[in-house]
Enzyme design. Structure first.
Site, PDB file in Angstrom:
ATOM      1  N   HIS A 139      13.053 -56.164 -29.575  1.00  5.91           N
ATOM      2  CA  HIS A 139      13.402 -55.336 -30.962  1.00  5.91           C
ATOM      3  C   HIS A 139      15.213 -55.386 -30.767  1.00  5.91           C
ATOM      4  O   HIS A 139      15.870 -54.662 -31.771  1.00  5.91           O
ATOM      5  CB  HIS A 139      13.081 -53.876 -30.744  1.00  5.91           C
ATOM      6  CG  HIS A 139      13.689 -53.182 -29.618  1.00  5.91           C
ATOM      7  ND1 HIS A 139      12.977 -52.910 -28.657  1.00  5.91           N
ATOM      8  CD2 HIS A 139      14.549 -52.358 -29.288  1.00  5.91           C
ATOM      9  CE1 HIS A 139      13.338 -52.147 -27.660  1.00  5.91           C
ATOM     10  NE2 HIS A 139      14.531 -51.599 -28.332  1.00  5.91           N
ATOM     11  N   ASP A 169       7.422 -57.020 -26.574  1.00  4.72           N
ATOM     12  CA  ASP A 169       8.631 -56.886 -26.943  1.00  4.72           C
ATOM     13  C   ASP A 169       9.628 -57.447 -25.815  1.00  4.72           C
ATOM     14  O   ASP A 169      10.684 -56.747 -25.450  1.00  4.72           O
ATOM     15  CB  ASP A 169       8.887 -55.217 -26.801  1.00  4.72           C
ATOM     16  CG  ASP A 169      10.323 -54.679 -27.469  1.00  4.72           C
ATOM     17  OD1 ASP A 169      10.830 -55.381 -28.276  1.00  4.72           O
ATOM     18  OD2 ASP A 169      10.904 -53.475 -26.872  1.00  4.72           O
ATOM     19  N   SER A 244      18.242 -50.616 -24.130  1.00  6.82           N
ATOM     20  CA  SER A 244      17.205 -51.657 -24.293  1.00  6.82           C
ATOM     21  C   SER A 244      17.592 -52.891 -23.913  1.00  6.82           C
ATOM     22  O   SER A 244      18.520 -53.580 -24.194  1.00  6.82           O
ATOM     23  CB  SER A 244      16.728 -51.534 -25.469  1.00  6.82           C
ATOM     24  OG  SER A 244      15.849 -50.573 -25.949  1.00  6.82           O
TER      25      SER A 244
END
Length: 514
Positions: A139, A169, A244
């Site tokens: 993402h 992911d 992230s």
């Protein structure tokens, strides 16, 4: 395979991907504008503490500085440029010319191209090879037109996408270079709840930042369809937007996880972060580095857990399995004869305990594999053989599950049929099919109205497909399921109901009297 999404809203608490963030605003350092304190003499420690060095708890490091110095050179900042849809320009109607854009009206930026405007985002990543392979979250780089990597020494390098896997992911990108510092996934030792961890990344675009904490929990299933194959590590090291894709290290500098999401009422860290464990991340990223596409088995069913409906179905407390809400037309399951309302209790001789369990076991299959699926249907067990397909992309699955909701069917002028558990039910005749636009391949009992005191969630045109664990082919089938529930002392009965938005399981509360 697609799980049905069930959303519980409350207290504005949400699961947030700690991805795009840009630095902005002013940081006020504590004490930056404070008046200097007046010295009033030397401060003497208490007698009990005199001469004693700080002693941390047994097993705790004196400092995380050595760990950070060891691993920080391999952690990178990732900046991405994506294309966003530009709003339609404002117009004015001129006789003879029609609608003419207003050059500086809302959305009418003359410098923007027809493909939309660009937006910047930031995330984290880490080098796992000397020749420039970098692990991050999918993402972070999804839909990126440009990817720039900033190394710890200040160099900025363009990066290209090597591969990505939406379902876990994870993504791998690469920069050109040699003799780059890198870190490795821990493959042998399994982290324990309570072990120290250090997270390093790029929160809010600030660059190399370290936070420390412990492993708070393991094997967390955070629900939804975005990460159906991941049991997350839960950590309490601060994770924020921009973290992230960054690594979680143990105290030896080994990567034990890839930071991915946080649970937060505000969007900031509250000490509940989630990392993809190294045991899953390493084999996926190894395959992506080799240029492989990650493919998984596919049934073509929409599933949910059995737990919420077990009691209303009259099943024992020990019953486990995955409930099929819907079957994709002409998919592998449909061709093999699986039906909405079936309960999957076994796969290739192994018991299925939940919808997540079924998703992951099917995911391990290859296209063309034969899956022996044991189901419970009409209170009887049977086994069907399904030839596995290839799981579509996450975007395709969401698109097929996210069609626009049609308007509710028109109400019948006069409710037909019999009243059962507060619902007017009738056999599905050609006239009722036409009135409520019910496809020819849907069989069941149609709701024509709601009686006084009945459940107002039901609307005319809904179709009861199953009652209890049996197919509802006639009104009498629903009556029998209601009678069985009453006789067993239950205050509700399980129904699988077709609505214009899709199939929905319902535990229908039984009124005092029909």
């Amino acid at each position: 395979m697609m799980k049905r999404k069930e959303f519980i809203l409350g207290a504005a608490v949400g699961l947030t991907f700690a991805a795009a963030a840009t630095a902005g605003g002013v940081i006020q350092w504590p004490g930056a504008h404070a008046e200097p304190a007046r010295a009033v003499g030397q401060l003497i420690p208490s007698a009990g503490a005199a001469g004693l060095a700080f002693a941390p708890p047994q097993g705790a490091p004196l400092s995380f500085a050595d760990i950070f110095a060891q691993v920080a050179p391999a952690v990178v900042q990732i900046d991405v440029k994506t294309r966003v849809q530009r709003s339609r320009p404002a117009t004015i109607t001129i006789p003879g010319l029609g609608a003419v854009p207003i050059p500086r009206g809302p959305g009418g930026n003359p410098g923007a191209d027809d493909e939309g405007e660009t937006a910047m985002g930031a995330g984290s990543g880490f080098l796992i090879s000397a020749d420039g392979f970098i692990v991050t979250n999918n993402h972070v780089i999804e839909n990126a037109e440009e990817i720039t990597v900033k190394l710890s020494d200040g160099r900025e390098l363009p990066a290209r996408l090597i591969g990505r896997d939406e379902a876990t992911d994870l993504a791998v990108i690469k920069v050109s270079g040699g003799a780059l510092p890198f870190v490795s996934f821990e493959e042998q030792a399994e982290p324990r709840v309570g072990d120290w961890v250090v997270a390093v990344g790029n929160p809010f675009g600030l660059g190399g930042t370290a936070t420390a904490g412990i492993v708070s929990a393991k094997s967390r299933d955070i629900g939804g369809t975005d990460n159906p194959y991941t049991d997350f590590l839960q950590i309490d090291a601060a994770i924020n937007r921009g973290n992230s894709g960054g690594p979680t290290f143990d105290i030896y500098g080994r990567v034990i996880g890839v930071n991915s999401a946080i649970f937060s009422p505000t969007g900031g860290s509250v000490g509940i972060g989630f990392a993809i464990p190294a045991s899953l991340a390493k084999p996926i990223t190894d395959r992506l580095m080799r240029g492989e596409t990650i493919e998984r088995g596919y049934l073509g069913v929409e599933i949910g857990d059995l737990d919420p409906w077990r009691a209303s179905m009259g099943l024992p407390d020990t019953a486990r399995g995955a409930f099929i809400n819907n079957v994709t037309a002409d998919g592998p399951a449909d061709r093999a004869g699986l039906q909405a309302g079936d309960i999957v209790v076994g796969l290739n001789g192994t018991a299925i305990v939940s919808s997540t369990d079924l998703t992951r076991r099917v995911g391990r299959a290859k296209a063309g594999d034969t899956l022996h699926i044991e189901i419970l249907r009409n209170n009887r067990r049977q086994t069907l053989n399904v030839r596995s397909g290839t799981r579509p992309s996450q975007a395709d699955l969401l698109a097929s599950n996210g069609a626009a909701e049609p308007d509710a069917p028109p109400a019948a002028a006069t409710p037909a049929g019999q009243v059962v558990a507060g619902l007017n039910l009738a056999a599905l005749t050609p006239a009722l099919r036409q009135r409520y636009d019910i496809p020819a391949d849907v069989d069941g009992v149609v709701v024509t109205g709601v009686a006084a005191g009945g459940d107002r969630r039901f609307q005319p045109g809904f179709v009861v497909l199953r009652a209890g664990t049996a197919q509802a082919q006639t009104v009498a089938d629903v009556q029998a399921a209601v009678a069985a529930s009453r006789q067993a002392g239950r205050d509700d009965v399980f129904l699988l109901v077709r609505t214009p938005q899709g199939n929905t399981p319902v535990a229908l509360e039984l009124p005092k009297a029909d």
